[in-house]
Write a protein that holds these residues in place. Structure first.
Motif, mmCIF file in Angstrom:
data_model
loop_
_atom_site.group_PDB
_atom_site.id
_atom_site.type_symbol
_atom_site.label_atom_id
_atom_site.label_comp_id
_atom_site.label_asym_id
_atom_site.label_seq_id
_atom_site.Cartn_x
_atom_site.Cartn_y
_atom_site.Cartn_z
ATOM 1 N N ARG A 1 -0.092 -15.261 2.467
ATOM 2 C CA ARG A 1 -1.380 -16.716 2.775
ATOM 3 C C ARG A 1 -1.863 -17.306 1.056
ATOM 4 N N GLU A 2 -2.322 -15.353 0.274
ATOM 5 C CA GLU A 2 -3.277 -16.362 -1.257
ATOM 6 C C GLU A 2 -2.470 -16.828 -1.971
ATOM 7 N N ILE B 1 -3.409 -2.271 8.917
ATOM 8 C CA ILE B 1 -3.324 -2.182 7.557
ATOM 9 C C ILE B 1 -2.460 -2.928 6.812
ATOM 10 N N MET B 2 -1.650 -2.551 7.053
ATOM 11 C CA MET B 2 -0.308 -2.967 5.317
ATOM 12 C C MET B 2 0.218 -4.159 6.171
ATOM 13 N N GLU B 3 0.054 -4.475 7.634
ATOM 14 C CA GLU B 3 0.414 -5.761 8.248
ATOM 15 C C GLU B 3 -0.710 -7.065 7.449
ATOM 16 N N ARG B 4 -2.089 -6.237 7.846
ATOM 17 C CA ARG B 4 -3.088 -7.460 7.188
ATOM 18 C C ARG B 4 -2.617 -7.634 5.641
#
Length: 89
Positions: free
Chosen positions: A14-15, A4-7
């Protein structure tokens, strides 16, 4: 939990970070706080049926006339890097 943290880090990079020139640590902390608020309160998530984690799901409209004209307003955050869209009241 690690996935979850990696995501989250991947999405933040990216954003936000790939599109922003960070000047110093206070600027970085401000940008990360803004992104965290945007991510948890406004950004749609596919796994939550396009709702934000800290916002309840909207009730689906069953009246056909409500969908013919929808007035949408845009609010820019961090100079337009993050964009929020909402129905106008």
């Amino acid at each position: 939990m690690n996935s979850i943290m990696e995501r989250w880090i991947q999405t933040c990079r990216r954003e936000l970070l790939d599109r922003t020139l960070i000047w110093n640590q206070p600027h970085l902390l401000h940008a990360l706080r803004e992104f965290e608020t945007f991510y948890n309160e406004h950004r749609p998530h596919r796994t939550l049926r396009q709702a934000a984690p800290l916002r309840p799901l909207p009730e689906p409209s069953t009246i056909p006339t409500e969908t013919t004209r929808i007035d949408i307003r845009r609010h820019d955050r961090l100079g337009g890097v993050l964009r929020e869209y909402a129905h106008a009241a």
